[in-house]
Design an enzyme around this catalytic site. Structure first.
Site, PDB file in Angstrom:
ATOM      1  N   CYS A 180     124.493  10.438 -10.356  1.00 23.24           N
ATOM      2  CA  CYS A 180     122.999  10.894 -10.237  1.00 23.24           C
ATOM      3  C   CYS A 180     122.587  10.101  -8.972  1.00 23.24           C
ATOM      4  CB  CYS A 180     122.124  10.367 -11.322  1.00 23.24           C
ATOM      5  SG  CYS A 180     120.674  10.086 -11.139  1.00 23.24           S
TER       6      CYS A 180
ATOM      7  N   SER B 170     168.052   9.204 -18.653  1.00 20.98           N
ATOM      8  CA  SER B 170     166.861   8.903 -19.401  1.00 20.98           C
ATOM      9  C   SER B 170     167.699   8.914 -20.935  1.00 20.98           C
ATOM     10  CB  SER B 170     166.171   9.895 -19.329  1.00 20.98           C
ATOM     11  OG  SER B 170     166.753  11.262 -19.401  1.00 20.98           O
TER      12      SER B 170
ATOM     13  N   ASP C  14     156.845   0.482 -23.257  1.00 24.36           N
ATOM     14  CA  ASP C  14     156.309   1.664 -22.547  1.00 24.36           C
ATOM     15  C   ASP C  14     155.881   1.441 -21.118  1.00 24.36           C
ATOM     16  OD1 ASP C  14     155.365   4.260 -22.267  1.00 24.36           O
ATOM     17  OD2 ASP C  14     153.334   3.768 -23.573  1.00 24.36           O
TER      18      ASP C  14
ATOM     19  N   GLU D  84     166.330  -1.751 -30.747  1.00 22.48           N
ATOM     20  CA  GLU D  84     165.392  -2.401 -29.838  1.00 22.48           C
ATOM     21  C   GLU D  84     164.192  -1.720 -29.862  1.00 22.48           C
ATOM     22  OE1 GLU D  84     167.263  -2.423 -25.782  1.00 22.48           O
ATOM     23  OE2 GLU D  84     168.783  -3.422 -26.629  1.00 22.48           O
TER      24      GLU D  84
ATOM     25  N   CYS E 261     120.381  15.252 -13.908  1.00 17.86           N
ATOM     26  CA  CYS E 261     120.817  13.721 -14.575  1.00 17.86           C
ATOM     27  C   CYS E 261     120.186  14.017 -15.997  1.00 17.86           C
ATOM     28  CB  CYS E 261     120.321  12.672 -13.790  1.00 17.86           C
ATOM     29  SG  CYS E 261     120.165  11.149 -14.673  1.00 17.86           S
TER      30      CYS E 261
ATOM     31  N   LYS F  71     161.107   0.027 -27.580  1.00 17.51           N
ATOM     32  CA  LYS F  71     161.108   0.938 -26.620  1.00 17.51           C
ATOM     33  C   LYS F  71     159.589   0.781 -25.746  1.00 17.51           C
ATOM     34  CE  LYS F  71     161.835   5.864 -24.848  1.00 17.51           C
ATOM     35  NZ  LYS F  71     161.051   5.793 -23.813  1.00 17.51           N
TER      36      LYS F  71
ATOM     37  N   CYS G 246     116.212   6.118 -11.396  1.00 19.36           N
ATOM     38  CA  CYS G 246     116.611   6.604 -12.742  1.00 19.36           C
ATOM     39  C   CYS G 246     116.961   5.503 -13.802  1.00 19.36           C
ATOM     40  CB  CYS G 246     118.260   7.176 -12.366  1.00 19.36           C
ATOM     41  SG  CYS G 246     119.202   7.710 -13.934  1.00 19.36           S
TER      42      CYS G 246
ATOM     43  N   CYS H  94     117.007  11.501 -15.789  1.00 22.52           N
ATOM     44  CA  CYS H  94     115.981  11.458 -14.917  1.00 22.52           C
ATOM     45  C   CYS H  94     115.725  12.807 -14.073  1.00 22.52           C
ATOM     46  CB  CYS H  94     116.080  10.325 -13.931  1.00 22.52           C
ATOM     47  SG  CYS H  94     117.280  10.822 -12.606  1.00 22.52           S
TER      48      CYS H  94
ATOM     49  N   LYS I 169     161.346   8.375 -31.297  1.00 22.93           N
ATOM     50  CA  LYS I 169     159.660   8.234 -30.764  1.00 22.93           C
ATOM     51  C   LYS I 169     158.807   8.312 -31.927  1.00 22.93           C
ATOM     52  CE  LYS I 169     159.748   9.476 -26.227  1.00 22.93           C
ATOM     53  NZ  LYS I 169     158.531   9.832 -25.298  1.00 22.93           N
TER      54      LYS I 169
ATOM     55  N   TYR J  92     166.577  -5.125 -20.638  1.00 21.20           N
ATOM     56  CA  TYR J  92     167.203  -4.694 -21.779  1.00 21.20           C
ATOM     57  C   TYR J  92     168.722  -4.015 -21.416  1.00 21.20           C
ATOM     58  CZ  TYR J  92     165.088  -0.276 -19.622  1.00 21.20           C
ATOM     59  OH  TYR J  92     164.567   0.634 -19.003  1.00 21.20           O
TER      60      TYR J  92
HETATM   61  S1  IVH Z   1     168.021   1.804 -22.090  1.00 19.60           S
HETATM   62  C1  IVH Z   1     170.667   4.843 -20.210  1.00 19.60           C
HETATM   63  N1  IVH Z   1     166.203   0.300 -23.795  1.00 19.60           N
HETATM   64  O1  IVH Z   1     162.893   4.396 -21.697  1.00 19.60           O
HETATM   65  C2  IVH Z   1     169.251   4.622 -20.702  1.00 19.60           C
HETATM   66  N2  IVH Z   1     165.278   1.936 -21.948  1.00 19.60           N
HETATM   67  O2  IVH Z   1     163.478   7.149 -21.940  1.00 19.60           O
HETATM   68  C3  IVH Z   1     169.157   3.162 -20.230  1.00 19.60           C
HETATM   69  N3  IVH Z   1     162.811   2.195 -22.151  1.00 19.60           N
HETATM   70  O3  IVH Z   1     164.098   5.088 -18.374  1.00 19.60           O
HETATM   71  C4  IVH Z   1     167.696   2.836 -20.789  1.00 19.60           C
HETATM   72  N4  IVH Z   1     162.851   0.315 -23.565  1.00 19.60           N
HETATM   73  O4  IVH Z   1     162.482   2.985 -18.672  1.00 19.60           O
HETATM   74  C5  IVH Z   1     166.525   1.193 -22.853  1.00 19.60           C
HETATM   75  N5  IVH Z   1     165.017  -0.978 -24.712  1.00 19.60           N
HETATM   76  C6  IVH Z   1     165.111  -0.100 -23.807  1.00 19.60           C
HETATM   77  C7  IVH Z   1     163.935   0.571 -23.301  1.00 19.60           C
HETATM   78  C8  IVH Z   1     164.350   1.756 -22.448  1.00 19.60           C
HETATM   79  C9  IVH Z   1     162.064   1.513 -22.878  1.00 19.60           C
HETATM   80  C10 IVH Z   1     162.666   3.027 -21.281  1.00 19.60           C
HETATM   81  C11 IVH Z   1     163.469   3.286 -19.953  1.00 19.60           C
HETATM   82  C12 IVH Z   1     163.984   4.498 -19.782  1.00 19.60           C
HETATM   83  C13 IVH Z   1     163.445   5.349 -20.764  1.00 19.60           C
HETATM   84  C14 IVH Z   1     164.299   6.471 -21.495  1.00 19.60           C
END
Ligand code: IVH
Length: 673
Positions: A429, A80, A115, A111, A411, A113, A435, A414, A314, A222
């Site tokens: 209900c 992560s 979701d 880049e 309800c 992130k 109703c 009703c 974040k 990515y």
């Molecule tokens: S690089 C070694 N690039 O964020 C980590 N992760 O909190 C490699 N994620 O599990 C991840 N966009 O699911 C990377 N441009 C991006 C991303 C990204 C979303 C997610 C990914 C990872 C989580 C980490």
């Protein structure tokens, strides 16, 4: 051409078209042409199972069922990222990076992130062989059958791609598809999904890949295995990502893959995306900053949990405090009771928020809400804002005598005692028959655009008609008369005419939409279409069993049970019967008319016939180019008259000089071509 060669040719062409359409958004052939090629391939593959290939473009539609996903060890741990929330934390990280790379000029890549859900995809001999979820980081589950339905991820790589190859990326659910999915769930009386991320995760774990194929997931790549890239002479992450695009992947570009060299430039990108993220058609929860060069990444290495060369930034979840005025309870057409917080209006993420979903009784109890509480409202990955907590310091909660708002026992519409089914979080209900909320809900669903699409009738009028006691169910609509409607408030002659005309026109709405309009739980637009296509007429539904239904393609036990039980319910059947009598379409009409013998004719079908049911007679009219109408007017050009045709209709036809045709003459006319 020999079958094997044609199959290979079609696959290659379709792979290329797929990529042009989904990844580059630059199709060169029409959808129809694409479908024709795909169809040809599917037929050839069926006839020649010896050429089966799991990477064939036909696999995009799903169909493989998985009982249990195989657990597979990752080639390298799926780590992560450590998080940061402000410029200071970014600067501290950049300093640590620089300290680890003394005297080096460090490049960063900024880049998005995405979701969604992380995925690791393995290719061998250019073919997708595995797609692993993150799992515990060391071992994931192989969800390849489901991932294969994602159109933006190649099943087969373009020439030039390294072999073998592992890429990592994010699977996510773009907003438009997510909202459409929720709309259809709403229409089918099913609970909506809370946010795209969880829905993407849940979808990847579905056992039926055909269901996955109906959900337009997307995948952004990515990360490409650094060792493979270095061996190819590619020295940095940003170059690798650009290369990967050539092999067929969808990858970040432009400002979503920005190379910078200073913390200031990183923060400029942050400022840009804080705003611009609202224009994206998918959700991001921040940015990811990576050290660009592979040799730098390697020197920095990683901790047990995350690489030192990358950092997540974040975004602040937008959150405000406001006062809870009370809780309202909405009763849906299926009887589900949903609590909704009534809030002092407050500005959040650019819109004024007055309501927030509280989901169900458990959620309310957990928050321990009291009237007048200062509540914290958040707009996260969800569309509907939610209450994430109570600001106890600023709330009346300090007051020992305040009472938590209790979920009602009966309800709100009703007064019937509510029930809660085992294992379900929702209260219901059970008074579906009378109703008022459920009655209104069913009628509103029936007249809605995708169902009967009744012009001239809206929700307010429905409420008015229900309150006036003029309608109790959807069949009552077709008995409304101008005499009943005119005395109502806001009902001028013109609106009455519009309403009655709208209802009359709705009688020619195709059977599948009538079926959808009946509001059978779990029968949304698509299911209704499939069911109509298979069973063909309302009469067939009346004798169908759960087993019969389950034998149909794409119908599972939940839908089957729901359909069968509706068609065993006397009240439901009585409504269907009256709709049938009112003259709605109760049979499938072929898309291609069988003939044109009745082209230009505007036909009323009346009475009973010897060789066909009335529904069959109607279907025959449409199948031969005629247009059906429910009642005789000056526009009618022909009356198909069976036995026992009512005297008033006869008189009217005579008065207007409209020719009557009997069964035998009708059959000759449609058969004689
Ligand atoms: S690089 C070694 N690039 O964020 C980590 N992760 O909190 C490699 N994620 O599990 C991840 N966009 O699911 C990377 N441009 C991006 C991303 C990204 C979303 C997610 C990914 C990872 C989580 C980490």
């Amino acid at each position: 051409m020999e079958a094997g060669a044609r199959i290979a040719q079609l696959r290659e062409e379709l792979h290329a078209h797929n990529h042009r359409y989904y990844v580059m958004a630059e199709p060169v052939i029409s959808d129809r042409e694409f479908d024709a090629l795909l169809d040809e391939l599917a037929k050839l593959e069926e006839a020649h199972p010896e050429f089966a290939d799991p990477t064939s473009p036909t696999k995009r539609v799903g169909g493989d069922l998985t009982d249990k996903f195989e657990k597979v060890a990752h080639k390298s741990p799926m780590l992560s990222l450590s998080n940061s929330y402000n410029a200071e934390e970014v600067a501290q990280w950049a300093e640590r990076v620089q300290a680890g790379l003394p005297d080096e000029e460090v490049e960063f890549v900024v880049e998005l992130k995405y979701d969604g859900v992380a995925i690791s995809v393995w290719y061998e001999d250019q073919a997708m062989v595995k797609a692993l979820t993150r799992g515990d980081g060391t071992t994931g589950e192989d969800v390849r059958a489901n991932v294969a339905t994602i159109k933006t991820l190649p099943l087969r790589l373009n020439p030039g791609a390294p072999n073998p190859l592992e890429i990592r990326g994010e699977i996510f659910f773009p907003w438009p598809g997510f909202e459409a999915l929720n709309e259809s769930r709403r229409e089918a009386g099913e609970p909506e999904f809370a946010n795209p991320r969880n829905t993407a995760a849940g979808t990847l774990k579905l056992q039926d890949s055909a269901v996955v194929a109906t959900r337009p997931l997307d995948c952004m790549v990515y990360n490409i295995d650094a060792e493979t890239m270095t061996a190819m002479g590619i020295a940095s992450h940003s170059e690798a990502v650009r290369e990967a695009a050539k092999w067929g992947f969808k990858t970040p570009q432009g400002r979503s893959l920005e190379v910078v060299t200073s913390v200031e430039a990183i923060m400029d990108a942050v400022a840009h995306w804080e705003e611009a993220r609202h224009d994206l058609d998918f959700a991001i929860d921040g940015l990811v900053i990576k050290v660009n060069r592979y040799d730098h990444q390697k020197r920095l290495g990683m901790t047990a949990k995350s690489p030192r060369w990358a950092l997540a930034y974040k975004f602040e979840t937008e959150r405000v405090s406001t006062t809870l005025k009370g809780v309202k309870y909405q009763v849906g057409r299926t009887g589900a009771v949903t609590p909704v917080a009534d809030l002092e209006p407050v500005l959040l993420g650019g819109t004024t928020v007055k309501n927030a979903s509280l989901h169900n009784a458990d959620q309310m109890a957990k928050l321990d809400l009291r009237e007048g509480d200062a509540v914290l409202v958040e707009k996260g990955g969800e569309i509907i804002p939610k209450i994430v907590g109570v600001d106890r310091n600023a709330s009346s909660a300090g007051d020992l005598f305040s009472q938590a708002i209790a979920f009602p026992g009966t309800c709100p519409e009703c007064d019937t005692p509510l029930i809660r089914k085992e294992g379900e979080a929702q209260h219901y209900c059970p008074n579906s028959a009378t109703c008022p909320a459920q009655v209104r809900g069913r009628i509103n669903h029936f007249i809605s655009r995708k169902a009967m699409n009744v012009d001239g009738l809206g929700k307010e009028t429905v409420t008015q008609l229900v309150e006036a006691g003029l309608i109790r169910d959807v069949a009552d609509l077709y008995r409304l008369t101008a005499e009943e409607l005119l005395p109502l408030e806001r009902m001028a002659q013109k609106s009455v005419d519009n309403l009655l005309h709208g209802l009359e026109t709705s009688k020619s709405v195709p059977f599948e939409r009538v079926l959808f309009g009946l509001g059978i739980r779990h029968v949304g637009e698509t299911v209704a279409k499939n069911l109509a296509k298979s069973l063909k007429s309302m009469d067939a539904f009346k004798s169908v069993s759960v087993e019969d239904l389950m034998a149909l393609e794409e119908i599972g036990p939940i839908v089957a049970e729901s359909v069968a039980s509706h068609f065993q319910d006397a009240t439901f059947l009585a409504v269907v019967q009256r709709l049938q009598e009112a003259g709605l379409q109760m049979e499938v009409v072929l898309e291609e008319p069988l003939g044109t013998a009745l082209e230009g004719e505007v036909v009323v079908v009346s009475g009973v016939f010897e060789t066909m049911s009335r529904d069959e007679a109607k279907a025959a009219v449409t199948n031969h180019g005629g247009r059906l109408v429910g009642s005789i007017s000056s526009k009618t050009t022909l009356v198909l008259a069976g036995d026992k045709m009512g005297p008033s209709k006869l008189q009217k036809a005579e008065k207007l000089g409209i020719p009557l045709m009997d069964e035998a003459a009708f059959l000759t006319r449609i058969g004689g071509q």
